[in-house]
Design an enzyme around this catalytic site. Sequence first.
Site, short mmCIF file in Angstrom:
data_model
loop_
_atom_site.label_atom_id
_atom_site.label_comp_id
_atom_site.label_asym_id
_atom_site.label_seq_id
_atom_site.Cartn_x
_atom_site.Cartn_y
_atom_site.Cartn_z
N HIS A 120 28.84 -57.47 74.78
CA HIS A 120 29.21 -56.54 74.15
C HIS A 120 30.27 -56.74 74.93
O HIS A 120 31.16 -56.18 74.39
CB HIS A 120 28.53 -55.70 74.46
CG HIS A 120 28.89 -54.52 76.48
ND1 HIS A 120 27.98 -54.94 76.70
CD2 HIS A 120 29.10 -54.00 76.35
CE1 HIS A 120 27.77 -53.61 77.76
NE2 HIS A 120 28.85 -53.62 77.72
C1 UD1 Z 1 32.46 -49.66 76.30
C2 UD1 Z 1 33.27 -49.80 78.08
C3 UD1 Z 1 32.23 -50.68 78.62
C4 UD1 Z 1 30.65 -50.71 78.88
C5 UD1 Z 1 30.27 -50.51 77.14
C6 UD1 Z 1 29.03 -50.31 77.29
C7 UD1 Z 1 35.55 -49.30 78.08
C8 UD1 Z 1 36.69 -49.79 78.54
N1 UD1 Z 1 34.36 -50.24 77.83
O1 UD1 Z 1 32.51 -50.86 76.07
O2 UD1 Z 1 32.69 -50.77 80.13
O3 UD1 Z 1 29.89 -51.55 79.37
O4 UD1 Z 1 30.73 -49.02 76.18
O5 UD1 Z 1 28.15 -50.32 76.28
O6 UD1 Z 1 34.89 -48.22 78.21
N2 UD1 Z 1 31.41 -49.12 67.69
C9 UD1 Z 1 30.67 -48.49 67.17
N3 UD1 Z 1 30.27 -47.62 67.33
C10 UD1 Z 1 30.02 -47.01 68.71
C11 UD1 Z 1 30.75 -47.26 69.81
C12 UD1 Z 1 31.24 -48.37 69.09
O7 UD1 Z 1 31.39 -48.94 65.98
O8 UD1 Z 1 28.99 -46.14 68.68
C13 UD1 Z 1 32.37 -50.26 67.90
C14 UD1 Z 1 33.78 -49.44 67.79
O9 UD1 Z 1 34.87 -50.81 66.97
C15 UD1 Z 1 34.48 -49.59 69.52
C16 UD1 Z 1 33.74 -50.89 69.39
O10 UD1 Z 1 32.76 -50.74 69.40
O11 UD1 Z 1 35.62 -49.83 69.09
C17 UD1 Z 1 34.28 -50.64 71.47
O12 UD1 Z 1 34.05 -49.95 71.69
P1 UD1 Z 1 34.59 -49.50 73.20
O13 UD1 Z 1 33.86 -48.28 73.78
O14 UD1 Z 1 35.34 -48.74 72.80
O15 UD1 Z 1 34.17 -50.21 74.14
P2 UD1 Z 1 32.76 -51.02 74.94
O16 UD1 Z 1 32.60 -52.50 73.89
O17 UD1 Z 1 31.76 -50.31 73.74
N1 UDP Z 2 20.38 -50.28 76.07
C1 UDP Z 2 19.31 -49.68 76.08
N2 UDP Z 2 19.35 -50.58 74.35
C2 UDP Z 2 20.04 -51.52 74.05
C3 UDP Z 2 20.71 -52.29 75.12
C4 UDP Z 2 21.17 -51.53 75.98
O1 UDP Z 2 19.22 -48.41 76.02
O2 UDP Z 2 19.82 -51.92 72.59
C5 UDP Z 2 20.76 -49.63 77.62
C6 UDP Z 2 20.28 -50.80 79.05
O3 UDP Z 2 18.84 -50.81 79.05
C7 UDP Z 2 20.81 -49.95 79.69
C8 UDP Z 2 22.53 -49.49 79.14
O4 UDP Z 2 21.60 -49.81 77.98
O5 UDP Z 2 20.52 -49.11 80.62
C9 UDP Z 2 23.37 -50.48 79.07
O6 UDP Z 2 24.60 -50.42 78.69
P1 UDP Z 2 25.51 -51.43 77.83
O7 UDP Z 2 24.89 -52.55 78.50
O8 UDP Z 2 26.14 -50.96 76.93
O9 UDP Z 2 26.59 -51.55 79.46
P2 UDP Z 2 26.91 -51.58 80.47
O10 UDP Z 2 25.97 -51.28 81.75
O11 UDP Z 2 27.32 -52.78 81.13
O12 UDP Z 2 27.86 -51.19 81.06
#
Ligand code: UD1
Ligand code: UDP
Length: 385
Positions: A221
């Site tokens: 991601h």
């Molecule tokens: C965010 C965090 C990242 C973390 C990740 C966990 C920041 C800068 N990044 O990244 O550090 O590792 O969350 O998963 O805060 N979207 C959906 N539905 C949702 C959420 C997101 O469709 O419920 C899509 C949207 O198109 C959005 C994109 O995912 O623009 C990215 O979401 P965003 O929260 O901006 O960043 P993440 O990549 O999720």
């Molecule tokens: N996770 C989850 N379902 C998924 C993928 C990840 O519950 O399909 C959990 C995972 O076990 C971990 C947390 O989400 O505890 C990690 O989140 P993510 O990878 O989105 O973000 P990061 O840790 O890189 O910030």
Amino acid sequence: MSLKKIITIIGARPQIIKAAALSRAIREAYADQLTELIVHTGQHYDENMSDVFFTELEIPKPAFNLNVGSGSHAVMTAKMMEGLESIFLSEKPDAVLVYGDTNSTLAAAMAAAKIHIPVIHVEAGLRSFNKAMPEELNRIACDHMSSLLFSPTKAGLENLKNEGFDLTPSKKAQINHPNIYHCGDIMFDNSLYFSDLSEEKSSVLEEHGLQKNQFILCTIHRDSNTDDIRNINAIFRALLEIQSETNLDILLPIHPRTKQKMEELLDRTLLEKITHSKGIKIIPPTGFLDIISLEKNAKLIITDSGGVQKEAYFFKKPCVILREQTEWIEIVENGNARLTGANEKLIVQHTMELLAKSDFSYPELFGNGQAAKFICAKILEDLLC
Ligand code: UD1
Ligand code: UDP
């Protein structure tokens, strides 16, 4: 001592999961001294990125949800700050607690510190030393606005020392002399706590026709992987090659960001092959009990997630990290994980090497599963005394 009130900020999936450990510790051991209000920024909002965790992990429902949704960094952060400031002013918490390094973390720390509400940062001190990552900027800024910092690793403590923090705790922690502790990882608390429940409740292996130790779990991601046309194509080409060389299934619970970008950026022929591959199974994001079951039963894990690379270590699985650097450097130094970035050749090579290797060791790098209780004790002793 009167009952103290903290506001815990959550927003992104991993923060919701982390909140389970602290809420449980408060419930079990500190309910007469600490009360916690949860505020959800709404950064993640899909059912399977947010709601699912509250139900299965028994996290108290948020008292407020700002529903900020997705947007550019500045738009999200600004909307969050505005909403949070108003809640902080009306709720008057004794402290605000934030997790990790997301935009929700930064917004909350900044909104609180500027109106002189002490900030508690859980997962402090971690550094990738790559300021091109939004998370690196968020972490550094948040650490420097906090009054109480909890580092999950010794490396985190060293990083803070190198940035000029004084590691000797003072009688009362404050922004100009924060108290800093190495306390272990609250996600290790959670993984231990929910491991048995996962065995009891999860049927994810049967649902997807997976055999124990016969599949690779993959999550992707990170924006540097998903939003860069060369990188996303290289990663998926590597997955296809690994699947055909090993004949192991590859299960990919797909983050919404990656799902969108695959459609947009993957070469059409590659997308066709991935979509029609019997061995590559793309499923919606799973709940925490299911992902634990997948992690425990996978042969190897390929990921760019901070949380998942650590959980690979907790459950004693080798891990290929789709990044150039990691904040969790210990697991690479100890030989359990390899950094490949989005380099197709390296992803395949390191996967093959780790699959062939058997002499792994797993020293206790992330504490003893009691980090959340330690954090509660220090909040009361050092900050809200
Ligand atoms: C965010 C965090 C990242 C973390 C990740 C966990 C920041 C800068 N990044 O990244 O550090 O590792 O969350 O998963 O805060 N979207 C959906 N539905 C949702 C959420 C997101 O469709 O419920 C899509 C949207 O198109 C959005 C994109 O995912 O623009 C990215 O979401 P965003 O929260 O901006 O960043 P993440 O990549 O999720
Ligand atoms: N996770 C989850 N379902 C998924 C993928 C990840 O519950 O399909 C959990 C995972 O076990 C971990 C947390 O989400 O505890 C990690 O989140 P993510 O990878 O989105 O973000 P990061 O840790 O890189 O910030």
